[in-house]
Write a protein that holds these residues in place. Structure first.
Motif, short mmCIF file in Angstrom:
data_model
loop_
_atom_site.label_atom_id
_atom_site.label_comp_id
_atom_site.label_asym_id
_atom_site.label_seq_id
_atom_site.Cartn_x
_atom_site.Cartn_y
_atom_site.Cartn_z
N VAL A 71 -5.31 -7.50 -0.03
CA VAL A 71 -4.96 -7.18 1.35
C VAL A 71 -5.22 -5.71 1.65
N CYS A 73 -4.13 -2.91 0.27
CA CYS A 73 -2.96 -2.03 0.36
C CYS A 73 -3.28 -0.66 -0.21
N GLN A 74 -4.36 -0.56 -0.92
CA GLN A 74 -4.84 0.72 -1.44
C GLN A 74 -3.94 1.34 -2.49
N LEU A 75 -3.08 0.54 -3.07
CA LEU A 75 -2.27 1.09 -4.15
C LEU A 75 -3.15 1.38 -5.37
N GLU A 77 -6.24 2.20 -5.34
CA GLU A 77 -6.97 3.42 -5.02
C GLU A 77 -6.10 4.64 -5.30
N PHE A 78 -4.83 4.48 -4.99
CA PHE A 78 -3.90 5.59 -5.16
C PHE A 78 -3.62 5.84 -6.63
N ILE A 87 -11.49 2.08 -1.04
CA ILE A 87 -11.28 0.92 -0.17
C ILE A 87 -11.36 1.36 1.28
N PRO A 89 -9.95 -0.18 4.48
CA PRO A 89 -9.14 -1.31 4.92
C PRO A 89 -9.69 -1.93 6.19
N GLU A 102 -3.29 -10.91 7.90
CA GLU A 102 -3.54 -9.74 8.74
C GLU A 102 -4.52 -8.73 8.20
N LYS A 103 -4.45 -8.50 6.89
CA LYS A 103 -5.22 -7.38 6.38
C LYS A 103 -6.11 -7.81 5.22
N PRO A 126 0.12 -5.52 -5.92
CA PRO A 126 1.24 -6.38 -5.53
C PRO A 126 0.81 -7.80 -5.20
N GLU A 127 -0.47 -7.99 -4.98
CA GLU A 127 -0.96 -9.32 -4.60
C GLU A 127 -1.62 -10.02 -5.78
N PRO D 129 2.56 -4.47 1.14
CA PRO D 129 1.13 -4.24 0.92
C PRO D 129 0.30 -4.18 2.19
N ILE D 130 0.73 -4.88 3.22
CA ILE D 130 -0.07 -4.83 4.45
C ILE D 130 0.62 -4.04 5.53
N ARG D 163 2.68 -9.94 14.58
CA ARG D 163 1.45 -9.51 15.23
C ARG D 163 1.51 -9.72 16.74
N PHE D 239 -3.82 -0.22 10.04
CA PHE D 239 -4.72 -0.61 8.95
C PHE D 239 -5.84 0.38 8.69
N LYS D 240 -5.73 1.56 9.24
CA LYS D 240 -6.83 2.51 9.04
C LYS D 240 -6.69 3.21 7.69
N ARG D 242 -3.66 4.33 4.41
CA ARG D 242 -2.28 4.39 3.96
C ARG D 242 -1.79 5.83 4.06
N TRP D 244 0.06 7.62 2.30
CA TRP D 244 0.18 8.52 1.15
C TRP D 244 -1.12 9.24 0.85
N PHE D 245 -2.20 8.83 1.48
CA PHE D 245 -3.44 9.57 1.29
C PHE D 245 -3.56 10.73 2.28
#
Lengths: 181, 455, 365, 573
Positions: A71, A73-75, A77-78, A87, A89, A102-103, A126-127, D129-130, D163, D239-240, D242, D244-245
């Motif tokens: 999805v 979540c970019q974890l 990547e982090f 990634i 998104p 959704e994602k 997480p997925e 996660p999303i 949504r 969704f662009k 996260r 933390w970046f």
């Protein structure tokens, strides 16, 4: 002060001082080894047995229905220590079958020139979408080729069984509507 | 019937030929007390009410005189009187009788109270489901207005006050003082946080407001009628006046009975007044003050010390029916809804029933009540469906503990007390049920605890 | 028309010889890799296949598995790799070094007898390009020239590791040359006894071992010579000049492609020549077994058999070289020096004196 | 914090330690100033208190006094007894009182927080996660502090609409909503657009808009900021990336003269969003939606990206040389901009001196204000131009005066900063009559006709300061690198000035320019760039009090008080 104990060395006998008997026994050992069977595998034809939990090339997997699990979540990547993951998104458009998720990643790149196979991405996911599977040999003719894109990652990853079916539950709940009162 | 009812509020109710129109009411001495009150100074009425010791009949039992005393009269803002006729506590049905059968008594009481606190306007917040009651009240108010008992310049005294009827949209939480006020203001009936929103200071439209129960306001009329001192002699000190007990459940003759406070014991109420249980049944438990009060188990002993220092040792049948004794027994008289349960009752089912009521009625404003009560309902619902797990009893206890005392209004307590008392008193029954079901479901696809991990 | 036997025939012989030695050198590389593999429980080269030969059923795969075609591939690879020359080297010497390393190794074979031919007259003739009487001196003289190639390589590379390797190599060569020379004196003292047909001829040495092999008769000499041959050919445990653990690649660090290949071939050529000399001196040359008369018949067949037998012994020696390589660890440099100067040299001198005395006593008797 | 508020403190006892807190403060705010935190969701310092999340429960107590006599009740040791309240109370509806005792770390308090946390998570979906809020989500933060780590809840979670597009810029996910009602209160109390509300009851309560309405006011995105969870998300940022970046850099909104304090969030030189930064003297914790979209100018299509001479791309040095050659011919007029920073305006005024400019003009950009955080003056730094002496009066919307001067032949060369000459009222004939040297961010009619064009940087690519409607000097910082090859605006101006007077140009830094400014501009005496702090400093601007500024009353600006500006500025400094 550290205690030291001087060990008396046994003086060498004459035969030992010539080293010849030792050399002879060494020769015997090597010759003995030479006559033993080989331990090597004829690699491309014979494949080693890859143990479970082997940390090979990181791949993206699909769920049993063939849907993408990531999805974005970019974890990963982090968490990636050598910053090998990249990634972009993206959003799953409304009206799609997996709309409720959704994602999803628009782009997913793992730079195998950077990857150190530490497995943190798998651990953090997480997925349960990213797995270091049994692929251990990667090669390519260019740097670009060594960057695994999303298509390649899914191709390498294939499908794995999914214990949770989180999104299925979600969809089912959505279809059945709110269990009001 | 060994013990005679002492009907004060219900004096005329159920009397042959008594109707709820003003002519009948006046014929029976109606509005005389209002005339008397108009002749008094408001402060005098207040002190009479104070002297009478009349306690709120809505559930909490807070002395009405004290409540009036807290009223912020210095702010210069208009004062409002609100009659809480949102009677929705399961097991209670006394206010409806008053409204249906003797509405003028309420109106008279309200006008006296309004005069006493010098209210600008009075409201009757009536439960949404009481269509008929609202109709009757509207007619009664119209009649009273024609006669000059309310409206402008009441009985020539120069004091003006009118009564407006507001029908609720049907929510238990509207019975909560501040929730009621919010609803009256046209908003969602979210109870307000106290402090700072005490109605006596910041009530309706942020003005000083008195909210009283229907029965309390009727009592005010009788206080004026007989004088505070005389009123206080009914019942025992601290528990004055009469109370209407609404008995329901497994008794031969359920209904409403008016008695002076402490005039009879719970046993007498059940066996003598209500004709006892059905044949062949034995008493199992009693909820003495509406569903939110704590349950009393039939075979337990209640010991302890009363306020005056005397020790007591009661069986369930010996508990005197008044505010303080029921409090001492670990429950409360609440709104007077006595629910009797005999040995055919499954306590798990009973609790599941109560829980689903509260889960349905939680307003959803504050977290513990919104989520916790729903959860308790789901757990007890599961238990009554036969899907209990061994840890469910402990889980219920824990959830109730997490709700109690941490919510905005008393709904949290109202919802958690039944659970806590049911579990405390009938723990064996819950544990046995959970164990039996858990064993039966072992190995099947029953929900497993700890299945989901967070994040 | 005597230019044919005088000029063309020797040339032909010489070319044949070079091809033979180079082939043996090439295949000893394969042998090294194969034997190394076996000793380490591995397989060794078994992939390289020739287009047509490799696809012959049974034989093709078998040869492929043996790695027969591997040296060919290696050689081709060396030939066709890009010839890189570092910018900092001394060019002339840099180019000359590999040639200087290889040429002595190939030159020595001129005097190497490799079999005998009993002609119709019953006269036994050695099979050798040049049957010189001072064969062993020629070998000692020429083969020690090989070190110039290494020293030159180390120096011309103009880089510290190669330089160290070259210096080490030269010191080592000097150290062991002495013991080596001294160790073979007793051999010739016995073999070329006064009145013998040949003095320092290798053929004569072989002939003298018709019954008793000198290796048995002169074990100390044999041992010293063997050790010295190891040291001279820079083989483990004496490969101080390469010593990849401390000197990267030693003298040939800066070399690549075919130039490196030349060093490589030179080293193996040295091994081949060293083995041959050892076989000639101490293992009876083409004689069958000690105390057993050679069963070679007269004529061409006998000659071929003697040559084959000689080759077999050489291969055994080469195998021994490889075997030792995987048995003994590399010496420390000071140990190499100590062994050469403190042990082998006195031992060789002692051995010489002892044998001289023995001969003196023998002669008196 | 004003000086007199600082003076009035009272002592309360927090976990057994006496601490000084401001009088009359909310307990949560007071504790926060002590560097500790009482977890909360529904409380927001700028909104009304509803106390519905119950996360901030603490134990409260007051020293006991005898009801009758008023004497303190002492215990055996002669210490005044503390009357602890029987039930924990919410800190958010409590105002600090002298002698108040609170416990924030007791077992009861911990139990309360654990309980509330568990309840909040019951029906909260595992969407982290999303979810765009992940990483700055209060629910995540407090779940790690007070969560159980696993769920005892085995029943199905509530299903609510996800949504849902409740406005042009807002997406709502009801499952994630924890019903704190911050967004409702914001819409009602701050934005005056009461469109949000709950429907249904209890656990099924659902946030939604009034039927037929949308959350579309210009402040709607503030609800996203104050949402403690990810229920409300911005469609622009959704969704662009996260969070933390992202790297947050303090900046100032350039939308209008309000000068809202902002944070610019970027990753690797790309800006992803702009959020408000709390400044109680300027914008509280809010900003406009339109101001948040301004980062798009960085990658706008019409951005001027290269130095140009006669319409052809050229090097910086060549462009400078061409510009100097043109300006040295004399009769140069300058069109300054209220969009430039204070430092740039100062250096421009130096350049004006150096070129002996014929005249300096400026163009006003006025629009409708919304009486909140969008003022009538749509430039961020009009008052800076006054302070630096570039202009002495408020500018007009059209350059009529300049036009006349051109017609009269008094002007040969025009040095234009940012402005679009055609839009500012010059005719094509007039523009054709002069040589234009344009410096600006965008391509416009000025750049199209310019002899020399210099690309300038956006506010995100440089640092400096603006002077807002209340004469408050506020600084902004460099959030992302400048486009390749483009020099800092200050460097450009200094180079031009130096070449005009024949000096060799230096590379001025903002602090260095400030040193000069502080000497030359009276209002700025004693100030330096670093001293502005994150919240800015008000300056005494009494001498401009008589000017007819266009701003009407808005959130923090009151024209009536203009005469008292100096006094106020002193106090807020």
């Amino acid at each position: 002060m550290a205690k030291t104990k001087v060990l008396e060395r046994k003086p060498l006998s004459l035969a030992e001082r010539t080293y010849l008997p030792q050399i002879a026994s060494g020769l015997k050992t090597t010759l003995g080894n030479m006559l033993k069977p080989n331990v090597t595998l004829q690699y491309p034809e014979e494949r080693p047995v890859i143990p479970e939990n082997y940390r090979g090339v990181p791949t993206l997997v699909r769920d049993p229905e063939g849907r993408e699990k990531c999805v974005s979540c970019q974890l990963c990547e982090f968490v990636c220590p050598p910053k090998a993951i990249r990634i972009t998104p993206g959003e799953i458009s409304e009206g799609s079958d997996t709309e409720h998720v959704e994602k999803a990643p628009e782009e997913f790149e793992i730079n195998m020139l950077r990857c150190i196979y530490c497995g943190l991405c798998q651990e953090v996911c997480p997925e349960e979408a990213i797995f270091l599977q049994d692929i251990f040999s990667v090669s390519g003719y260019s740097r670009e080729e060594m960057i695994n894109k999303k298509d390649k990652l899914y191709e390498l990853g294939g499908t794995l069984p999914d214990r949770h079916r989180k999104w299925d539950k979600k969809k089912a709940a959505e279809i059945n509507g709110p269990a009001h009162h | 019937m060994a013990i005679k009812e002492h009907r004060l509020i219900f004096k005329n109710i159920d009397v042959e030929g008594y109707t709820n129109d003003i002519a009948c009411y006046e014929k029976n001495g109606g509005y005389a007390d209002l005339k008397k009150a108009i002749g008094m100074k408001p402060e005098e009425i207040c002190s009479e009410v104070m002297d009478s010791g009349v306690r709120g009949r809505g559930g909490a039992g807070f002395p009405a005189g004290m409540k009036w005393k807290f009223l912020d009269r210095k702010s210069g803002k208009p004062i409002y009187l609100v009659c809480n006729a949102d009677e929705s506590e399961p097991g209670t049905f006394k206010d409806r009788q008053i409204i249906h059968k003797d509405p003028h008594q309420l109106i008279e009481g309200m006008m006296i109270a309004a005069y006493a606190i010098q209210a600008k306007l009075a409201f009757i917040y009536i439960r949404g489901e009481f269509f008929e009651g609202a109709r009757i009240l509207e007619r009664a108010i119209e009649e009273a207005r024609e006669k000059g008992y309310l409206g402008d310049d009441i009985l020539g005294s120069g004091y003006s006050c009118d009564i407006l009827i507001h029908r609720g949209a049907g929510a238990y939480i509207c019975g909560e003082e501040t929730g009621l006020i919010e609803s009256l203001e046209g908003k969602r009936p979210y109870p307000r946080i106290k402090p700072p929103y005490f109605p006596a200071a910041l009530g309706l439209y942020q003005c000083p407001t008195i909210v009283n129960n229907v029965e309390t306001l009727c009592d005010v009329k009788h206080v004026v009628n007989m004088g505070g001192k005389a009123f206080s002699e009914i019942g025992t000190p601290g528990n004055t006046g009469t109370r209407i007990w609404c008995v329901s459940g497994h008794v031969q003759k359920p209904g409403y009975y008016e008695f002076p406070c402490a005039a009879l014991t719970l046993g007498e109420l059940i066996y003598d007044v209500c004709g006892g249980l059905l044949p062949g049944r034995s008493l199992k438990a009693v909820i003495p003050g509406g569903s939110s009060s704590k349950v009393l188990r039939a075979d337990e002993r209640f010991t302890g010390k009363l306020k005056d220092g005397s020790e007591f040792d009661w069986g369930i049948e010996d508990i005197p029916m008044d505010f303080d004794s029921l409090m001492a027994a670990g429950s409360m008289s609440g709104s007077g809804g006595v629910i009797v349960m005999d040995d055919t009752t499954d306590m798990v089912e009973a609790l599941a029933n109560i829980n689903s009521f509260y889960a349905h009625e939680s307003c959803g404003q504050c977290t513990p009540c919104r989520e916790g009560v729903q959860w308790m309902k789901k757990v007890t619902g599961r238990m009554s469906r036969g899907e209990a797990r061994m840890e469910d009893v402990e889980l219920l206890r824990s959830i109730a503990g997490q709700i109690e005392g941490r919510t905005i209004c008393a709904f949290g307590e109202a919802a958690s007390w039944p659970v806590q008392s049911f579990l405390a008193k009938f723990n064996d029954e819950f544990v046995a049920k959970a164990k039996q079901q858990a064993e039966r479901n072992a190995g099947s696809e029953a929900p497993q605890a700890l299945e989901t991990t967070l994040i | 028309m005597d230019w044919i036997p005088n000029f063309l025939l020797p040339f032909f012989y010489a070319v044949t010889m070079i091809v033979a030695v180079m082939t043996i050198a090439g295949y000893s590389v394969l042998a090294e890799r194969k034997v190394s593999g076996w000793i380490q429980h591995r397989v060794g080269p078994n992939r390289t296949a020739l287009p047509i030969v490799g696809s012959i059923p049974i034989i093709g795969p078998f040869l492929t598995k043996l790695g027969i075609f591997q040296p060919l591939a290696d050689g081709l690879k060396f030939l066709f790799k890009e010839d890189i020359m570092p910018g900092h080297v001394r060019k002339g010497y840099y180019f000359a070094a590999p040639i200087i390393a290889l040429v002595p190794a190939l030159t020595t074979m001129v005097v190497l007898p490799f079999g005998q031919y009993v002609d119709a007259d019953g006269v036994t003739q050695p099979l050798v390009l040049a049957n010189v009487d001072i064969g062993i001196l020629f070998i000692l003289a020429v083969s020690s020239l090989g070190v110039y190639g290494i020293v030159l390589a180390g120096w011309s590379a103009n880089s510290k590791y190669p330089f160290l390797g070259g210096i080490r190599s030269s010191a080592q060569m000097v150290s062991y040359e002495l013991a080596m020379g001294l160790s073979i004196l007793p051999v010739f003292m016995w073999a070329a006894a006064p009145g013998a047909d040949y003095g320092l001829s290798l053929y004569g040495v072989v002939r003298s071992q018709d019954g008793l092999w000198l290796g048995i008769w002169q074990p100390i000499s044999a041992m010293i010579f063997l050790i010295a041959v190891f040291a001279e050919s820079n083989r483990l445990p004496f490969d101080m000049a390469e010593s990849e653990t401390d000197l990267v690649g030693g003298f040939h660090t800066e070399y690549g492609s075919f130039k490196f290949g030349l060093f490589f071939v030179a080293e193996y050529a040295h091994i081949v020549i060293g083995s041959a000399v050892f076989v000639l001196l101490f293992m009876g040359g083409w004689n069958f077994l000690p105390f057993v008369a050679s069963p070679w018949p007269d004529g061409v067949i006998g000659a071929v058999l003697s040559v084959l037998w000689f080759l077999f012994k050489i291969f055994a020696m080469i195998f021994f070289f490889i075997w030792v390589r995987w048995t003994l660890p590399r010496f420390r440099y000071d140990q190499v020096m100590r062994l050469g100067w403190n042990i082998l040299l006195p031992l060789a001198v002692g051995n010489l004196i002892f044998n001289a005395l023995l001969i003196a006593i023998h002669d008196r008797l | 914090m004003s000086a007199d508020a600082k003076a009035e403190t009272i002592t309360i006892n927090v976990d057994g330690v006496d601490r000084e807190v401001p009088k009359g403060a909310n307990l949560i705010d007071a504790i926060e100033q002590l560097g500790e935190e009482i977890p909360h969701y529904c409380y927001h310092p700028k909104l009304s208190v509803v106390g519905n999340c119950r996360m901030c429960l603490v134990e409260l107590g007051m020293p006991m006094r005898d009801r009758a006599t008023g004497e303190p009740v002492l215990d055996d040791d002669g210490v005044q007894k503390i009357g602890w309240m029987p039930k924990p109370g919410i800190a958010c509806s409590t105002t600090v009182a002298p002698g108040m005792h609170i416990k924030t770390k007791s077992q009861v308090v911990k139990d309360c927080r654990n309980g509330v946390m568990e309840f909040l998570l019951l029906n909260h979906p595992l969407d982290c996660p999303i979810c765009d809020q992940a990483g700055e989500c209060r629910l995540q933060e407090f779940a790690t502090d007070y969560g159980r780590g696993y769920s005892r809840y085995t029943e199905a979670k509530n299903v609510k609409p996800k949504r849902t597009r409740i406005g042009p810029r807002i997406m709502l996910d009801d499952e994630r909503c924890i019903l704190c009602s911050r967004c409702i209160r914001f819409s009602k109390e701050i934005a005056n657009d009461d469109v949000l509300g709950f429907i249904d009851r209890g656990s099924y309560s659902t946030l939604t808009t009034y039927p037929g309405k949308q959350l579309e006011n210009n402040y709607s995105l503030n609800t996203v900021d104050i949402c403690p969870v990810g229920a409300l998300t911005s469609t622009d940022f959704r969704f662009k990336m996260r969070v933390w970046f992202l790297k947050a850099v303090p900046s100032i909104c350039t939308e209008s003269s309000v000068g809202a304090n902002t944070e610019v969030w970027s990753r690797e030189g790309k800006i992803y969003r702009i959020t408000p930064r709390r400044n109680d003297a300027v914008n509280d914790t809010w900003m406009t939606d339109s101001g948040r979209a301004l980062y798009k100018q960085v990658e706008a299509d019409n951005r001027l990206r290269a130095y140009q001479v006669d319409g052809k791309a050229s090097s910086f040095d060549a462009a400078i040389a061409a510009a100097i050659a043109q300006m040295k011919q004399g009769k140069t007029a300058v069109v300054a901009s209220a969009r430039a920073s204070l430092e740039e305006q100062f250096l421009l005024s130096q350049m004006v001196e150096a070129t002996a400019a014929v005249r300096v003009d400026m163009v006003s950009h006025y629009g409708d204000g919304d009486h909140l955080l969008l003022s009538e003056d749509r430039t961020p730094n009009l008052r800076g131009a006054l302070l630096t002496g570039l202009i002495n009066d408020l500018p007009d919307a059209r350059l009529d005066g300049l036009g006349k001067a051109i017609d009269a032949g008094e002007v040969d060369t025009l040095f234009v900063v940012h402005e679009d000459l055609a839009a500012a009222g010059l005719t094509d004939a007039q523009i054709a009559k002069v040589k234009v040297i344009y410096a600006g961010i965008e391509e416009n009619s000025s750049s199209a006709n310019a002899k020399v064009s210099f690309p300038l940087l956006t506010v995100f690519e440089k640092e400096g300061s603006f002077v807002n409607q209340n004469f408050r000097v506020q600084k902004f910082h460099n959030a992302i690198p400048a486009p390749r090859g483009v020099v800092y605006d200050l460097h450009l101006l200094e180079t031009l000035r130096a070449h005009m007077v024949g000096e060799s140009p230096t590379r001025p830094t903002v602090p260095a320019v400030w040193e000069l400014m502080a000497q030359k501009i009276t209002c700025l005496h004693g100030l330096d760039f670093r001293g502005l702090g994150d919240l800015g400093v008000g300056v005494d601007a009494g001498r401009f009090a008589s000017l007819p500024f266009v701003e009407s009353k808005n959130l923090k600006h009151d024209p009536e008080k203009r005469s008292k500006l100096g006094v106020e500025a002193g106090a807020t400094a």
